[in-house]
Design an enzyme around this catalytic site. Sequence first.
Site, PDB file in Angstrom:
ATOM      1  N   HIS A 120     -22.508 -74.414  12.718  1.00  0.00           N
ATOM      2  CA  HIS A 120     -21.266 -73.993  12.054  1.00  0.00           C
ATOM      3  C   HIS A 120     -20.612 -75.144  11.290  1.00  0.00           C
ATOM      4  CE1 HIS A 120     -21.027 -70.597  15.285  1.00  0.00           C
ATOM      5  NE2 HIS A 120     -21.735 -70.228  14.243  1.00  0.00           N
ATOM      6  N   CYS A 128     -16.661 -80.276  -1.743  1.00  0.00           N
ATOM      7  CA  CYS A 128     -16.067 -79.685  -2.941  1.00  0.00           C
ATOM      8  C   CYS A 128     -16.862 -78.429  -3.292  1.00  0.00           C
ATOM      9  CB  CYS A 128     -16.121 -80.671  -4.105  1.00  0.00           C
ATOM     10  SG  CYS A 128     -15.532 -79.913  -5.630  1.00  0.00           S
TER      11      CYS A 128
HETATM   12  P1  NAD Z   1     -16.565 -69.430  23.739  1.00  0.00           P
HETATM   13  O1  NAD Z   1     -15.137 -69.864  23.678  1.00  0.00           O
HETATM   14  O2  NAD Z   1     -16.882 -68.047  23.357  1.00  0.00           O
HETATM   15  O3  NAD Z   1     -17.128 -69.667  25.213  1.00  0.00           O
HETATM   16  C1  NAD Z   1     -16.947 -70.886  25.900  1.00  0.00           C
HETATM   17  C2  NAD Z   1     -17.890 -70.916  27.079  1.00  0.00           C
HETATM   18  O4  NAD Z   1     -17.787 -72.191  27.692  1.00  0.00           O
HETATM   19  C3  NAD Z   1     -17.593 -69.873  28.154  1.00  0.00           C
HETATM   20  O5  NAD Z   1     -18.823 -69.260  28.515  1.00  0.00           O
HETATM   21  C4  NAD Z   1     -17.020 -70.677  29.330  1.00  0.00           C
HETATM   22  O6  NAD Z   1     -17.403 -70.143  30.591  1.00  0.00           O
HETATM   23  C5  NAD Z   1     -17.689 -72.014  29.101  1.00  0.00           C
HETATM   24  N1  NAD Z   1     -16.965 -73.196  29.598  1.00  0.00           N
HETATM   25  C6  NAD Z   1     -15.637 -73.452  29.624  1.00  0.00           C
HETATM   26  N2  NAD Z   1     -15.396 -74.679  30.117  1.00  0.00           N
HETATM   27  C7  NAD Z   1     -16.606 -75.222  30.383  1.00  0.00           C
HETATM   28  C8  NAD Z   1     -17.044 -76.481  30.897  1.00  0.00           C
HETATM   29  N3  NAD Z   1     -16.181 -77.458  31.239  1.00  0.00           N
HETATM   30  N4  NAD Z   1     -18.380 -76.676  31.050  1.00  0.00           N
HETATM   31  C9  NAD Z   1     -19.267 -75.709  30.727  1.00  0.00           C
HETATM   32  N5  NAD Z   1     -18.926 -74.514  30.237  1.00  0.00           N
HETATM   33  C10 NAD Z   1     -17.607 -74.276  30.054  1.00  0.00           C
HETATM   34  O7  NAD Z   1     -17.370 -70.521  22.879  1.00  0.00           O
HETATM   35  P2  NAD Z   1     -18.627 -70.352  21.924  1.00  0.00           P
HETATM   36  O8  NAD Z   1     -19.622 -69.458  22.548  1.00  0.00           O
HETATM   37  O9  NAD Z   1     -19.014 -71.731  21.524  1.00  0.00           O
HETATM   38  O10 NAD Z   1     -18.074 -69.574  20.655  1.00  0.00           O
HETATM   39  C11 NAD Z   1     -16.883 -69.987  20.028  1.00  0.00           C
HETATM   40  C12 NAD Z   1     -17.000 -70.299  18.541  1.00  0.00           C
HETATM   41  O11 NAD Z   1     -15.833 -71.069  18.197  1.00  0.00           O
HETATM   42  C13 NAD Z   1     -18.178 -71.145  18.162  1.00  0.00           C
HETATM   43  O12 NAD Z   1     -18.621 -70.692  16.938  1.00  0.00           O
HETATM   44  C14 NAD Z   1     -17.627 -72.566  17.993  1.00  0.00           C
HETATM   45  O13 NAD Z   1     -18.114 -73.124  16.798  1.00  0.00           O
HETATM   46  C15 NAD Z   1     -16.145 -72.372  17.753  1.00  0.00           C
HETATM   47  N6  NAD Z   1     -15.313 -73.356  18.502  1.00  0.00           N
HETATM   48  C16 NAD Z   1     -15.631 -74.680  18.433  1.00  0.00           C
HETATM   49  C17 NAD Z   1     -14.896 -75.601  19.124  1.00  0.00           C
HETATM   50  C18 NAD Z   1     -15.276 -77.062  19.031  1.00  0.00           C
HETATM   51  O14 NAD Z   1     -15.830 -77.490  18.017  1.00  0.00           O
HETATM   52  N7  NAD Z   1     -15.035 -77.830  20.088  1.00  0.00           N
HETATM   53  C19 NAD Z   1     -13.823 -75.197  19.917  1.00  0.00           C
HETATM   54  C20 NAD Z   1     -13.508 -73.828  19.947  1.00  0.00           C
HETATM   55  C21 NAD Z   1     -14.282 -72.917  19.257  1.00  0.00           C
END
Ligand code: NAD
Length: 251
Positions: A120, A128
């Site tokens: 992503h 740009c």
């Molecule tokens: P999600 O929010 O849907 O799921 C998060 C998962 O992480 C859950 O299954 C949860 O049980 C688990 N989790 C929470 N804390 C944890 C820990 N300490 N250790 C291990 N597992 C843990 O996230 P997703 O599936 O990545 O989808 C969300 C979308 O949003 C993605 O496309 C991502 O790019 C984006 N996003 C990115 C960030 C970032 O860059 N840090 C943050 C938020 C969302």
Amino acid sequence: MIQNKIQEVSKLLLKSKYLVAFTGAGVSVESGIPPFRGDDGLYNQYDPRTLEIDYYYQYPEKSWQVIKEIFYDFFEQKHPNEGHKTLAKWESEGLLKALITQNIDNLHALAGSETVFEFHGNSSRLVCSQCRSYFQVKDMILNNKPPTCPKCKFILKPDFVFFGEGIPQDAYNKSFNAASKCDLFFIIGTSGDVAPANFLPEIAKNQGATIIEINREPSKYTSHTTDIFLQGKSGEILPEIDKYFQKLIYE
Ligand code: NAD
């Protein structure tokens, strides 16, 4: 017992010829970045329309204020945790062949991972949309208005995938290619809700890889895709697996 499962996984690591890790928002939770969904999720604090591509070009200043607050003022203060560091270590030891991330926070790179397939994109770059030049955020001065391209003066966009945009072709191809040839596949901190990234574990499973899942809560994968589910925090479980793995190497 989770310790037994951790030992079992470290034995699989020792045998693995092609290990792939697939990470999501959960791997960065222990660095202080909340996921998008759930009670503390970023979606509850901000209007998600600000991350839609059409909205960004229609109301750039409104959108930029939110983007700057989350991805630059807030993300900038965050550091890799032990989970990111263990994955970087495994790459440097030649064990981890590909790291696919859905995260845009650049924490895998900051931990030392060199080959990261950013499904992503990555907020630490700006692009740009007119002349396709790329800029590192650290080299730019950001203020309350969206930055413009130093070359053609068009508005710059963070180089992550907004809602309504496609997946970067190179990251897409490399991720699916890695999933189709691995023998061991780690799902780490992802719920599996976001397509098309969420197909990767199935691809790995269907071609014969063993699937390890590390998540705080059971996910869509747990009951039908995952072979070994390690419930807990990736910043604790990954270093623990590494500890047993290092012991096995020297036995
Ligand atoms: P999600 O929010 O849907 O799921 C998060 C998962 O992480 C859950 O299954 C949860 O049980 C688990 N989790 C929470 N804390 C944890 C820990 N300490 N250790 C291990 N597992 C843990 O996230 P997703 O599936 O990545 O989808 C969300 C979308 O949003 C993605 O496309 C991502 O790019 C984006 N996003 C990115 C960030 C970032 O860059 N840090 C943050 C938020 C969302």
